[in-house]
Design an enzyme around this catalytic site. Structure first.
Site, PDB file in Angstrom:
ATOM      1  CB  CYS A   1      -2.602  -2.195   4.037  1.00  0.00           C
ATOM      2  SG  CYS A   1      -2.337  -0.636   3.161  1.00  0.00           S
TER       3      CYS A   1
ATOM      4  CD  GLU B   1       1.030  -4.349  -6.904  1.00  0.00           C
ATOM      5  OE1 GLU B   1       0.022  -3.630  -6.690  1.00  0.00           O
ATOM      6  OE2 GLU B   1       1.773  -4.769  -6.000  1.00  0.00           O
TER       7      GLU B   1
ATOM      8  CB  SER C   1      -2.205  -5.676  -5.126  1.00  0.00           C
ATOM      9  OG  SER C   1      -2.360  -5.583  -3.736  1.00  0.00           O
TER      10      SER C   1
ATOM     11  CG  ASP D   1       3.515  -1.325  -4.919  1.00  0.00           C
ATOM     12  OD1 ASP D   1       4.492  -0.565  -4.992  1.00  0.00           O
ATOM     13  OD2 ASP D   1       3.600  -2.553  -5.110  1.00  0.00           O
TER      14      ASP D   1
ATOM     15  CG  ASP E   1       3.549  -3.167  -1.026  1.00  0.00           C
ATOM     16  OD1 ASP E   1       3.308  -2.930   0.168  1.00  0.00           O
ATOM     17  OD2 ASP E   1       2.657  -3.361  -1.866  1.00  0.00           O
TER      18      ASP E   1
END
Length: 951
Positions: A193, A457, A484, A83, A125
């Site tokens: 992340c 997003e 997000s 993403d 994701d």
């Protein structure tokens, strides 16, 4: 348990397929390998992003574990896109649909080849939710291995901060060299992340559901510990195969509720509202946005983790990770849920507490000299008292919209501002770059939902907004797209129905006033072109605009996005590409306009395509509010007329009046009006009966079911806290004789002993008849007073009651032993009149009876004798045997009202203004759901659609 090879799927297929063995021997499989249980090891390995690039050693360790335990691994790969890489480009439209395509490929790998079980490795994701969906769909014994997390970047910088930094560079406010240096180091290692975004949230959910080994979510990737977990998963899958422990035994509704509770506690990504319901749908479990709102209301945020909190996800793991969060909210979880360990969640937690698990991780945290309670806070000191997500409804979003509520500045929790309308995100970004957005504006980005554009997003816009010191705390963003997981601030997404389907967000015009009210869970138009307007005026304007509205041409007419545009479900149910068991029964047929030259206006249309939501105005489809005592029906009018239906209000006090006013109605809402079998026989058009509140004793549900009429109510959880508050208030008022003191004071008496005798609360027995959600809330409130808690519930195992610190007793023991007895059981044929003379005479003479259930459980005339003849000391009621609101000419002549040892309040007096508004919104939205071909969120009955005459 010893494996019987004959029972294995792989061996059964070998007996009918003689080519398959040869083909696998061509890959150096041995004859011994072919005879072993065959385990699919499917991963998201690839070069799309750092979250999967490190998977090869993990795949090897999973395979080693499978070999060690006597199985044969078969390694497959379906990688995902990132993403973050495709953000703010046309590639973002492919992100959400990639989830369903990945799930389908894993399904093909798992069921196309003869596998007996599977271990799935993912960490990001869309790959994690894809694997959860595949596990639910395939129902082979399965374990998920979370992909782990990155180490921290310098200065705790995270990659999501590059968006506003890049915008500053484009504007000339920051140097390009700073951007380059931050880009080099924002992702210092592989892994997810360093914030609680969609990747980290997905790993947390896998463990919360019981599909991942305890403590395996969010392990920092460089740790050898990660490899050990991978090997352990490979070994454990053989145990699941041997015991035939399948996902359907793990993924129960309770397990999904646990996952939502953990999601609330960690302040997880808003994308979970798409992924968790999508996985549940694979099992025929109805889980929707209202379940998130309900559970998030009672679960505090205790994880102080980026982006809304202070600390990176690496430290969250060292502080104890998911198991520590589970222990902090243990009483809010279903501890009897099965997990992939072969043990229950409660057993897993007990083992971890006895082991070195937490000490091992805290050792890492001590290197940084940060107290673990600073990262995972104690339950009593939460980061936020309610979970992160709130679901808003109103005339813009009848099906709901979501907001990460705990990240919203206090000054924006209630806001009204003019709409700035954009049909694409790029147009909004251009306006932000040109500084055309003013403080207080509400930016509306539409035609970005699942069908319009794959539901990309809107993170770029939200990140730029959040980074702006002027706009960030003053300006809102509303979209039918999504965000997000790193999003924060006053950003509302997942508006349903989406604009492409003609949802009301398509009808918002520049300058209309948009109201956001998080405490009241409301998102609504309250003004037109800069002028405040009544709900009726807004409803009429929306109806006029809908008559002019035409769907835009498809943005994608080829490829996977064209397919998604045609078949994707609503964002409120997961935005799924595929049908599920819940879909095969088919939703109720939608009501639409009929123009065949014969049918009269208002006749029912033939069933519409159930995969489409027809929001174009029906031809005078009538909905009736049968009765109400809240002053007006403007809330209902806004939602029902906003959806294009006609609304009529009434005050029915008899079944004949119900028949007269609703004979031609397609939907009815009722508060006290009785809708019995005779009325249901007469309501030949009716498709849905929505009851205000939680009880449905005024509706003949069996008759409705026979006629194919859907009955709905408001979930208990919407009012459980307030009913509990009211019950405890009644109990204390009666036990401490507050009304007696108050009356004496008003007569001019000022004495300590006016209310004599008053008993001490501590040490007395506080009994509960029933132990559902409301009764449990009452018990939680009574416990601090030092009372001994007893409960009787014939539908619950005693151990369930005991697990809440309450003593399970028989009905006779409850009645005879309680000093204070609270009735919270439903009204049924068995409980009607239950507290007759024999029961009341068997209570203690000093006992106080509190009835916060339904009046007919305690007959008025018997209770009057009990109170006047001294069988019991007092009573507190929130209803009488015959609800006064059901009578047109009620008079306060009930003998109970003349006694000074009884307190009486109207039934539902416990509702706050917020809850009344919410219950009304729920009832109106349920009617719209059913009449537009969707399942209700809170069904009371299961309706098989009867054959209907479309003419």
């Amino acid at each position: 348990m010893a494996l019987d090879p004959r029972s294995l799927r792989s061996q059964q297929l070998r007996r009918v397929n003689f080519q398959g063995d040869s083909l696998r021997m061509g890959m150096n499989w041995t004859e011994e390998d072919l005879a072993k249980p065959q385990i699919l090891v499917d991963s998201a390995y690839g070069m799309g992003h750092p979250g999967t690039f490190h998977f090869r050693p993990l795949i090897e360790e999973i395979s080693n574990g499978v070999f060690e335990a006597g199985g044969k691994p078969g390694v497959f790969t379906v990688s995902d896109i990132c993403d973050g890489v495709v953000q703010a480009t046309s590639g973002m439209s492919y992100s959400l649909v990639s989830r369903d395509v990945m799930a389908a490929m894993v399904e093909i790998h798992a069921l196309g080849h003869p596998h007996d079980g599977m271990v799935l490795l993912s960490g990001n994701d869309k790959s994690v939710p894809a694997h959860l969906i595949a596990i639910a769909r395939c129902n082979l014994p399965a374990i998920h291995v979370p992909g782990g997390t990155q180490l921290n970047a310098p200065d705790y910088f995270t990659s999501n901060k590059l968006w506003p930094l890049g915008m500053h560079v484009q504007r000339g406010d920051s140097a390009h060299e700073e951007l380059v240096e931050r880009q080099k180091n924002a992702c210092p290692t592989c892994g997810a992340c360093q914030f609680m975004g969609s990747a980290s949230t997905g790993q947390v959910l896998a463990e919360a559901l019981g599909l991942a080994l305890p403590g395996s979510a969010l392990i920092p990737v460089p740790l050898t510990m990660h490899l050990r977990y991978a090997r352990a998963a490979g070994k454990q899958i053989l145990q699941l195969v041997a015991n035939d422990l399948r996902p359907r035994e793990i993924l129960t509704r309770k397990a999904f509720e646990n996952a939502v509770a953990i999601h609330a506690a960690v302040g997880g990504s808003t994308n979970a509202l798409l992924h968790v319901p999508a996985a549940a749908r694979e099992l025929g479990i109805h889980l929707d946005v209202d379940d998130f709102d309900r559970i998030h209301r009672r679960v505090p945020v205790i994880a102080n983790v980026k982006t809304t909190g202070k600390y990176p996800v690496e430290y969250f793991y060292y502080a104890g990770g998911v198991p520590r969060v589970m222990l902090e909210i243990r009483d809010l979880l279903h501890l009897d849920c099965m997990t992939v360990t072969g043990k229950t969640l409660g057993e897993n937690l007990d083992e971890l507490e006895r082991s070195f698990f937490f000490e091992e991780r805290l050792g890492y945290l001590r290197n940084y000299r940060i107290p673990p309670t600073e990262i995972i806070r104690p339950r009593a000191e939460p980061f936020c008292v309610e979970g992160g997500i709130a679901i808003l409804r109103g005339n813009i979003a009848p099906e709901g919209a979501m907001i990460k509520a705990f990240s919203v500045p206090p000054e924006m929790r209630v806001h009204i501002g003019p709409a700035r309308v954009f049909d694409r995100e790029t147009a909004c970004l251009d306006a932000l770059k040109r500084r055309e957005i003013e403080p207080g504006d509400v930016m509306v980005i539409r035609y970005e939902g699942p069908r319009a554009n794959g539901m990309p997003e809107m993170y770029f816009a939200s990140a730029v907004l959040d980074a702006d010191p002027v706009l960030g705390p003053t300006t809102a963003l509303v979209t039918d797209g999504r965000y997000s997981g790193a999003m924060k601030g006053p950003c509302i997404g997942h508006v349903s129905p989406e604009a492409a389907d003609g949802g009301p967000i398509a009808l918002v015009e520049e300058g209309d006033l948009v109201a956001i009210d998080i405490p009241r869970r409301e998102l609504a138009l309250v003004g037109l072109h800069g002028r405040r307007a009544t709900e009726g005026e807004v409803a009429r304007a929306l109806a006029e605009r809908r008559a002019r509205w035409r769907p835009p041409p498809p943005r994608h007419d080829t490829g996977i996005l064209s397919l998604f545009a045609r078949v994707a479900s609503s964002a409120s149910t997961g935005a799924s590409l595929t049908l599920t068991p819940a879909d095969h029964d088919g939703p109720p047929a939608a009501i639409g306009p009929v123009d065949d030259g014969v049918s009269p206006a208002g006749a029912q249309a033939a069933p519409l395509d159930p995969t489409r939501w027809d929001w174009r105005a029906p031809a005078r489809v009538k909905v009736v509010v049968l009765d109400y005592d809240f002053g007006d029906i403007e809330v209902e009018r806004s939602i029902i007329e906003g959806a294009g239906f006609e609304l009529v209000g009434a005050q029915c006090k008899s079944e004949d009046e119900v028949i007269d006013v609703a004979r031609d109605a397609y939907g009815v809402l009722c508060q006290y009006a009785h809708v019995g079998a005779r009325a249901i026989d007469a309501l030949t058009h009716c498709r849905v009966i929505a009851r205000y509140g939680t009880g449905v004793d005024i509706v003949d549900v069996d008759a409705a079911t026979e006629h194919g009429i859907q009955v709905t109510n408001a979930p208990n959880e919407w009012c459980s806290d307030e009913v509990a508050d009211h019950a405890v208030s009644l109990w204390l008022a009666a036990a401490r004789k507050i009304p007696t003191y108050d009356a004496a004071t008003r007569r001019g008496e000022w004495k300590w002993q006016t209310g004599k005798p008053i008993g001490r609360l501590r040490g007395r027995v506080f009994g509960l008849l029933s132990f559902g959600a409301i009764a449990r809330s009452i018990a939680d409130r009574a416990r601090p007073f030092g009372v001994e808690l007893w409960a009787h519930d014939p539908f619950l195992d005693g151990e369930v009651i005991r697990a809440h610190g309450v003593k399970p007793v028989s009905f006779a023991e409850l009645v005879a032993g309680s000093d204070y007895l609270v009735i919270q059981s439903p009204l049924t044929s068995e409980t009607r009149g239950l507290f007759g003379e024999d029961v009341l005479r068997s209570m203690k003479r000093s006992a106080i009876l509190v009835n916060t259930a339904r009046g007919p459980i305690v007959p008025d005339h018997v209770l009057h004798r009990a109170l006047t003849e001294g069988w019991i000391a007092g009573a507190a009621l929130d209803d009488l045997e015959e609800e006064p609101a059901k009578s047109r000419d009620w008079r306060p002549d009930n003998p109970l009202l003349a006694l000074d040892n009884v307190i009486v309040t109207p039934h539902a007096a416990y509702y706050s203004e917020e809850s009344i508004h919410m219950v009304r919104s729920i009832a109106a939205s349920e009617v719209v759901r059913v009449l537009t071909g969707h399942r209700p969120s809170s069904p009371v009955n299961v309706v098989e659609e009867p054959e209907r005459d479309s003419a």
